[in-house]
Design a protein around this motif. Sequence first.
Motif, short mmCIF file in Angstrom:
data_model
loop_
_atom_site.label_atom_id
_atom_site.label_comp_id
_atom_site.label_asym_id
_atom_site.label_seq_id
_atom_site.Cartn_x
_atom_site.Cartn_y
_atom_site.Cartn_z
N TRP A 131 17.05 -6.66 36.75
CA TRP A 131 17.61 -6.19 35.46
C TRP A 131 18.49 -7.26 34.82
O TRP A 131 18.53 -7.40 33.59
N LEU A 143 18.04 -10.40 34.74
CA LEU A 143 17.14 -11.30 33.97
C LEU A 143 16.70 -10.64 32.67
O LEU A 143 16.70 -11.26 31.60
N VAL A 144 16.31 -9.37 32.79
CA VAL A 144 15.81 -8.64 31.61
C VAL A 144 16.92 -8.51 30.57
O VAL A 144 16.70 -8.75 29.38
N ARG A 145 18.12 -8.17 31.05
CA ARG A 145 19.25 -7.98 30.13
C ARG A 145 19.56 -9.25 29.36
O ARG A 145 19.77 -9.23 28.15
N ALA A 146 19.52 -10.37 30.09
CA ALA A 146 19.82 -11.65 29.44
C ALA A 146 18.78 -11.99 28.37
O ALA A 146 19.10 -12.58 27.34
N ARG A 147 17.54 -11.59 28.63
CA ARG A 147 16.47 -11.95 27.70
C ARG A 147 16.26 -10.95 26.57
O ARG A 147 15.43 -11.17 25.69
N THR A 148 16.98 -9.83 26.64
CA THR A 148 16.80 -8.82 25.57
C THR A 148 18.11 -8.52 24.86
O THR A 148 18.22 -7.52 24.15
N LYS A 149 19.09 -9.39 25.07
CA LYS A 149 20.40 -9.16 24.46
C LYS A 149 20.28 -9.15 22.94
O LYS A 149 19.81 -10.13 22.37
N GLN A 199 19.82 -1.30 24.31
CA GLN A 199 19.55 -1.93 25.60
C GLN A 199 19.76 -0.95 26.77
O GLN A 199 19.13 -1.10 27.81
N LEU A 216 16.58 0.72 27.51
CA LEU A 216 15.69 -0.16 28.26
C LEU A 216 16.09 -0.20 29.73
O LEU A 216 15.23 -0.20 30.62
N PHE A 260 13.76 0.70 32.82
CA PHE A 260 13.58 -0.30 33.89
C PHE A 260 13.83 0.34 35.26
O PHE A 260 13.03 0.18 36.18
N ARG A 261 14.95 1.05 35.38
CA ARG A 261 15.31 1.66 36.67
C ARG A 261 14.26 2.69 37.09
O ARG A 261 13.97 2.85 38.26
N ALA A 309 10.32 -9.06 35.18
CA ALA A 309 11.22 -9.30 34.04
C ALA A 309 10.39 -9.48 32.76
O ALA A 309 10.72 -8.90 31.72
N VAL A 353 10.56 -7.32 29.21
CA VAL A 353 10.87 -8.02 27.95
C VAL A 353 9.76 -7.71 26.93
O VAL A 353 10.02 -7.47 25.75
N TRP A 409 10.25 -4.25 25.57
CA TRP A 409 11.34 -4.30 24.57
C TRP A 409 10.81 -4.79 23.23
O TRP A 409 11.09 -4.20 22.19
N ARG A 410 10.02 -5.85 23.29
CA ARG A 410 9.52 -6.44 22.03
C ARG A 410 8.39 -5.63 21.41
O ARG A 410 8.23 -5.63 20.20
#
Lengths: 137, 222
Positions: free
Chosen positions: A46, A48-54, B25, B28, B32-33, B58, B62, B65-66
């Motif tokens: 998570w 990694l994901v958080r950093a890339r979707t900030k 976020q 998301l 994810f969890r 990851a 992402v 999300w997009r």
Amino acid sequence: MSGPEARLIKAHLKTCTECKALLDEELAFDARLAAVPVVEPVNDVWVLVRARTKPRKFSPFVWLARIRSAGATAKRAAAAAAVIGVAAVTLYSFTLNRSDLAPSYISKGAENVITVKWSDDPLGGHREALVECIGKM
Amino acid sequence: MGRIKDYDFSVSNEMLLELCKQQDQEALRVLFRRHEKPVYNLLYRMLSNHEDAEEALADVFVKVWRAAGSFKGDSKFTTWLFKIAANTARDFLRSRMIRREVSLEDGLVSEGEVARSAAARTVDPEDSTLREDELSRISAALNGLSEDDRLLITLYHFQELDYQDIAEITGICAGNLKVKLFRARQRLKKLCAELDGGCVGNELRGSTDDSSGLRQGACEWS
């Protein structure tokens, strides 16, 4: 499998050792695969994901991103409005350039013949005469 | 929005995805969890490597999300998610050419690690060694399959999805899917049997070379 088909197969399996052996073999293989454990990520992905979707705090192109994420209907409406706008501007320019569409007439004086025409020129093509007139004042 | 509990299923996946569209976020994070384990499993079985599977995991979220705006609700959220995961795994395999790098032995080692961690919870060391060997063989056999076969086996046997969902994820028509799955399974059985060192014999009757996908020599239906 349902109803009569399943009953037919069950009945067949009771009498046919070859098919029973095949079924047992398949079931044993199923059990073998079912014993494979579930693997879990070692690290917390998570992060990694958080950093890339900030979400960005400020972007000068926010409006562009919003248009891009807008629904299909909004996009179609925007495209239609753009086409209509371009068509209107084109038509207007075309009308202005068609000076022959404007009315024209000839006025006859005693000494001079003056021709009056519709024109885009606010001085009506009499710039020189106007300058001369101003000069005499 | 307020903090949602990770396993509070009163908030549906679709609702969370809707919130993701609005750049939430936290939504998301909950998605994810909820889904990281099954998605990771799929990726790990496809990529046979923990580091790549984590990176791919990851990537998958992402992409979720997009692409949240492109989810139309025609299919289930999980089907859509697994489709993204399967495509991501394929991209990883192609771009990094993992298939060439990962040998059968690598598979044995990495699965061995998993087996060891599972075995740590068991009491009998002899039992755990047997289990470790068994898992290593299955993992190695999976690595020996083609990308498409591995995906089918993983989705059906490890993710336990139904035919309709698998058909949607893989793009294979439902009629063809059963035949392809049967053949993939036969190939896996063959590889397992080879690794077991036993006689392939009966197990392989009418398996991969059988164009109809059905066993030869079966008895007549009465």
